[in-house]
Design a protein around this motif. Sequence first.
Motif, PDB file in Angstrom:
ATOM      1  N   ALA A  25      11.164  28.131 -29.806  1.00  0.00           N
ATOM      2  CA  ALA A  25      11.689  27.670 -31.083  1.00  0.00           C
ATOM      3  C   ALA A  25      11.473  26.170 -31.290  1.00  0.00           C
ATOM      4  CB  ALA A  25      13.183  27.994 -31.170  1.00  0.00           C
ATOM      5  N   ALA A  26      10.825  25.527 -30.339  1.00  0.00           N
ATOM      6  CA  ALA A  26      10.629  24.080 -30.423  1.00  0.00           C
ATOM      7  C   ALA A  26       9.695  23.723 -31.563  1.00  0.00           C
ATOM      8  CB  ALA A  26      10.069  23.564 -29.101  1.00  0.00           C
ATOM      9  N   GLY A  27       9.876  22.494 -32.078  1.00  0.00           N
ATOM     10  CA  GLY A  27       8.982  21.987 -33.101  1.00  0.00           C
ATOM     11  C   GLY A  27       8.159  20.843 -32.540  1.00  0.00           C
ATOM     12  N   TYR A  28       7.523  20.104 -33.444  1.00  0.00           N
ATOM     13  CA  TYR A  28       6.680  18.983 -33.039  1.00  0.00           C
ATOM     14  C   TYR A  28       7.023  17.773 -33.883  1.00  0.00           C
ATOM     15  CZ  TYR A  28       4.036  22.467 -30.499  1.00  0.00           C
ATOM     16  OH  TYR A  28       3.684  23.458 -29.625  1.00  0.00           O
ATOM     17  N   ARG A  29       6.979  16.592 -33.263  1.00  0.00           N
ATOM     18  CA  ARG A  29       7.281  15.342 -33.951  1.00  0.00           C
ATOM     19  C   ARG A  29       5.961  14.697 -34.352  1.00  0.00           C
ATOM     20  NH1 ARG A  29      10.245  13.013 -30.152  1.00  0.00           N
ATOM     21  NH2 ARG A  29      12.284  13.418 -31.087  1.00  0.00           N
ATOM     22  N   TYR A  30       5.732  14.578 -35.661  1.00  0.00           N
ATOM     23  CA  TYR A  30       4.435  14.052 -36.102  1.00  0.00           C
ATOM     24  C   TYR A  30       4.500  13.552 -37.545  1.00  0.00           C
ATOM     25  CZ  TYR A  30       3.886  18.470 -38.677  1.00  0.00           C
ATOM     26  OH  TYR A  30       4.072  19.522 -39.555  1.00  0.00           O
ATOM     27  N   TRP A  31       3.429  12.870 -37.947  1.00  0.00           N
ATOM     28  CA  TRP A  31       3.258  12.425 -39.332  1.00  0.00           C
ATOM     29  C   TRP A  31       2.563  13.528 -40.127  1.00  0.00           C
ATOM     30  CZ3 TRP A  31       5.178   8.350 -41.864  1.00  0.00           C
ATOM     31  CH2 TRP A  31       5.611   7.230 -41.142  1.00  0.00           C
ATOM     32  N   SER A  32       3.209  14.000 -41.181  1.00  0.00           N
ATOM     33  CA  SER A  32       2.577  14.983 -42.062  1.00  0.00           C
ATOM     34  C   SER A  32       2.014  14.263 -43.287  1.00  0.00           C
ATOM     35  CB  SER A  32       3.578  16.059 -42.493  1.00  0.00           C
ATOM     36  OG  SER A  32       4.716  15.492 -43.123  1.00  0.00           O
ATOM     37  N   PHE A  33       0.998  14.847 -43.866  1.00  0.00           N
ATOM     38  CA  PHE A  33       0.256  14.230 -44.973  1.00  0.00           C
ATOM     39  C   PHE A  33       0.420  15.090 -46.229  1.00  0.00           C
ATOM     40  CE2 PHE A  33      -4.301  13.931 -46.759  1.00  0.00           C
ATOM     41  CZ  PHE A  33      -3.914  13.007 -47.711  1.00  0.00           C
ATOM     42  N   TRP A  34       0.783  14.449 -47.356  1.00  0.00           N
ATOM     43  CA  TRP A  34       1.099  15.155 -48.590  1.00  0.00           C
ATOM     44  C   TRP A  34       0.337  14.572 -49.773  1.00  0.00           C
ATOM     45  CZ3 TRP A  34       4.839  19.109 -48.353  1.00  0.00           C
ATOM     46  CH2 TRP A  34       5.523  19.203 -47.139  1.00  0.00           C
ATOM     47  N   GLU A  35       0.149  15.400 -50.790  1.00  0.00           N
ATOM     48  CA  GLU A  35      -0.463  14.960 -52.047  1.00  0.00           C
ATOM     49  C   GLU A  35       0.483  15.298 -53.191  1.00  0.00           C
ATOM     50  OE1 GLU A  35      -4.025  17.243 -51.803  1.00  0.00           O
ATOM     51  OE2 GLU A  35      -5.145  15.673 -50.759  1.00  0.00           O
ATOM     52  N   ARG A  36       0.544  14.405 -54.156  1.00  0.00           N
ATOM     53  CA  ARG A  36       1.440  14.610 -55.291  1.00  0.00           C
ATOM     54  C   ARG A  36       0.715  15.403 -56.370  1.00  0.00           C
ATOM     55  NH1 ARG A  36       6.972  14.243 -55.475  1.00  0.00           N
ATOM     56  NH2 ARG A  36       7.679  13.862 -57.617  1.00  0.00           N
ATOM     57  N   ASP A  37       1.294  16.537 -56.748  1.00  0.00           N
ATOM     58  CA  ASP A  37       0.725  17.393 -57.791  1.00  0.00           C
ATOM     59  C   ASP A  37       1.731  17.457 -58.928  1.00  0.00           C
ATOM     60  OD1 ASP A  37      -0.607  19.190 -59.328  1.00  0.00           O
ATOM     61  OD2 ASP A  37      -0.328  20.912 -58.005  1.00  0.00           O
ATOM     62  N   GLY A  38       1.532  16.603 -59.929  1.00  0.00           N
ATOM     63  CA  GLY A  38       2.498  16.529 -61.014  1.00  0.00           C
ATOM     64  C   GLY A  38       3.808  15.946 -60.504  1.00  0.00           C
ATOM     65  N   SER A  39       4.851  16.761 -60.510  1.00  0.00           N
ATOM     66  CA  SER A  39       6.165  16.289 -60.063  1.00  0.00           C
ATOM     67  C   SER A  39       6.542  16.823 -58.691  1.00  0.00           C
ATOM     68  CB  SER A  39       7.240  16.718 -61.080  1.00  0.00           C
ATOM     69  OG  SER A  39       7.278  18.140 -61.192  1.00  0.00           O
ATOM     70  N   ALA A  40       5.603  17.438 -57.995  1.00  0.00           N
ATOM     71  CA  ALA A  40       5.921  18.061 -56.708  1.00  0.00           C
ATOM     72  C   ALA A  40       4.948  17.621 -55.624  1.00  0.00           C
ATOM     73  CB  ALA A  40       5.887  19.584 -56.843  1.00  0.00           C
ATOM     74  N   TRP A  41       5.446  17.628 -54.376  1.00  0.00           N
ATOM     75  CA  TRP A  41       4.610  17.347 -53.220  1.00  0.00           C
ATOM     76  C   TRP A  41       3.997  18.646 -52.710  1.00  0.00           C
ATOM     77  CZ3 TRP A  41       3.144  12.677 -52.175  1.00  0.00           C
ATOM     78  CH2 TRP A  41       3.983  11.576 -52.380  1.00  0.00           C
ATOM     79  N   THR A  42       2.723  18.585 -52.352  1.00  0.00           N
ATOM     80  CA  THR A  42       2.060  19.722 -51.726  1.00  0.00           C
ATOM     81  C   THR A  42       1.455  19.260 -50.406  1.00  0.00           C
ATOM     82  OG1 THR A  42      -0.046  19.293 -52.879  1.00  0.00           O
ATOM     83  CG2 THR A  42       1.511  20.814 -53.922  1.00  0.00           C
ATOM     84  N   TYR A  43       1.547  20.112 -49.393  1.00  0.00           N
ATOM     85  CA  TYR A  43       1.026  19.769 -48.076  1.00  0.00           C
ATOM     86  C   TYR A  43      -0.494  19.699 -48.163  1.00  0.00           C
ATOM     87  CZ  TYR A  43       1.326  19.572 -42.961  1.00  0.00           C
ATOM     88  OH  TYR A  43       1.296  19.162 -41.655  1.00  0.00           O
ATOM     89  N   ALA A  44      -1.068  18.604 -47.703  1.00  0.00           N
ATOM     90  CA  ALA A  44      -2.521  18.411 -47.803  1.00  0.00           C
ATOM     91  C   ALA A  44      -3.265  19.458 -46.985  1.00  0.00           C
ATOM     92  CB  ALA A  44      -2.894  17.015 -47.332  1.00  0.00           C
ATOM     93  N   THR A  45      -4.367  19.934 -47.522  1.00  0.00           N
ATOM     94  CA  THR A  45      -5.151  20.960 -46.841  1.00  0.00           C
ATOM     95  C   THR A  45      -6.219  20.373 -45.923  1.00  0.00           C
ATOM     96  OG1 THR A  45      -6.631  21.088 -48.762  1.00  0.00           O
ATOM     97  CG2 THR A  45      -4.778  22.629 -48.697  1.00  0.00           C
ATOM     98  N   VAL A  46      -6.450  19.068 -46.018  1.00  0.00           N
ATOM     99  CA  VAL A  46      -7.380  18.380 -45.124  1.00  0.00           C
ATOM    100  C   VAL A  46      -6.685  17.126 -44.600  1.00  0.00           C
ATOM    101  CG1 VAL A  46      -9.433  19.245 -46.292  1.00  0.00           C
ATOM    102  CG2 VAL A  46      -8.447  17.058 -46.997  1.00  0.00           C
ATOM    103  N   GLY A  47      -7.224  16.548 -43.545  1.00  0.00           N
ATOM    104  CA  GLY A  47      -6.653  15.335 -42.985  1.00  0.00           C
ATOM    105  C   GLY A  47      -6.955  14.124 -43.837  1.00  0.00           C
ATOM    106  N   PRO A  48      -6.224  13.024 -43.640  1.00  0.00           N
ATOM    107  CA  PRO A  48      -6.441  11.818 -44.450  1.00  0.00           C
ATOM    108  C   PRO A  48      -7.835  11.227 -44.311  1.00  0.00           C
ATOM    109  CG  PRO A  48      -4.936  11.393 -42.612  1.00  0.00           C
ATOM    110  CD  PRO A  48      -5.111  12.869 -42.697  1.00  0.00           C
ATOM    111  N   SER A  49      -8.497  11.465 -43.187  1.00  0.00           N
ATOM    112  CA  SER A  49      -9.847  10.924 -43.024  1.00  0.00           C
ATOM    113  C   SER A  49     -10.882  11.729 -43.807  1.00  0.00           C
ATOM    114  CB  SER A  49     -10.235  10.904 -41.541  1.00  0.00           C
ATOM    115  OG  SER A  49     -10.252  12.207 -41.014  1.00  0.00           O
ATOM    116  N   MET A  50     -10.505  12.917 -44.276  1.00  0.00           N
ATOM    117  CA  MET A  50     -11.411  13.762 -45.059  1.00  0.00           C
ATOM    118  C   MET A  50     -11.064  13.757 -46.549  1.00  0.00           C
ATOM    119  SD  MET A  50     -13.551  15.001 -42.874  1.00  0.00           S
ATOM    120  CE  MET A  50     -14.283  16.378 -43.765  1.00  0.00           C
TER     121      MET A  50
END
Length: 220
Positions: A25-50
């Motif tokens: 049940a453990a999770g992971y501690r990390y930086w997640s990357f998001w993109e703003r779509d209108g008024s909502a955040w969506t989880y990015a489908t590619v990494g920031p370098s792409m």
Amino acid sequence: MTRRLTLLFLAALLPLLAGAGQAQAAGYRYWSFWERDGSAWTYATVGPSMSRPADGDVVGFRFSVSEDSGDAAKPRGAAGFDTICAKTPAEDGTKRVALVIDFGTPADAPSGAQPPAGRTVCAQVAQDATTAEALASVAEPLRYDSNALLCAIAGYPAKGCGEQVAAGGKESAATGAADTEEEASAQDDGGSGPSVGLIAGAAVVVVLGAAAVWQVRRRA
């Protein structure tokens, strides 16, 4: 005697299996990357370098503990481009990208660390710049591991990279907080192998099984 061995076996094995369940049940501690779509955040489908944002885009980063993208915490704070980039006039040959950087909560922080206050900043970069380049222009130092996983923004956290965290927020003994990029790379399997609890449980099975056989032979 056989019944007694069976009870001993169950008493020893059940806590180990329970511990193995907690590890899963453990999770992971990390930086997640998001993109703003209108008024909502969506989880990015590619990494920031792409990712190559356009002029006027808003992107976000959030440091937190989560199991996967489905339960990842979203960036907090203002996310409007007009507000974030209000003081950055457009220039020919460049683009403006608004960034929301959320360093997370004390509960998400590594042991002994205190997350900085969140920030919003406008990056003015070349038209073909990636999100990673935009981030680097306003939030150095960045830190990556050998697999290009983003480990730190503006130096936070000072160490560790995607380490596994137990349900109570403690770093697991299997992964801990990697002090260096090499350690993080060496832990890249993310605990996909058998857990310590399961290995210990198997050892108990072997020991108790051997004891049972010995008792049967002795009685015979």
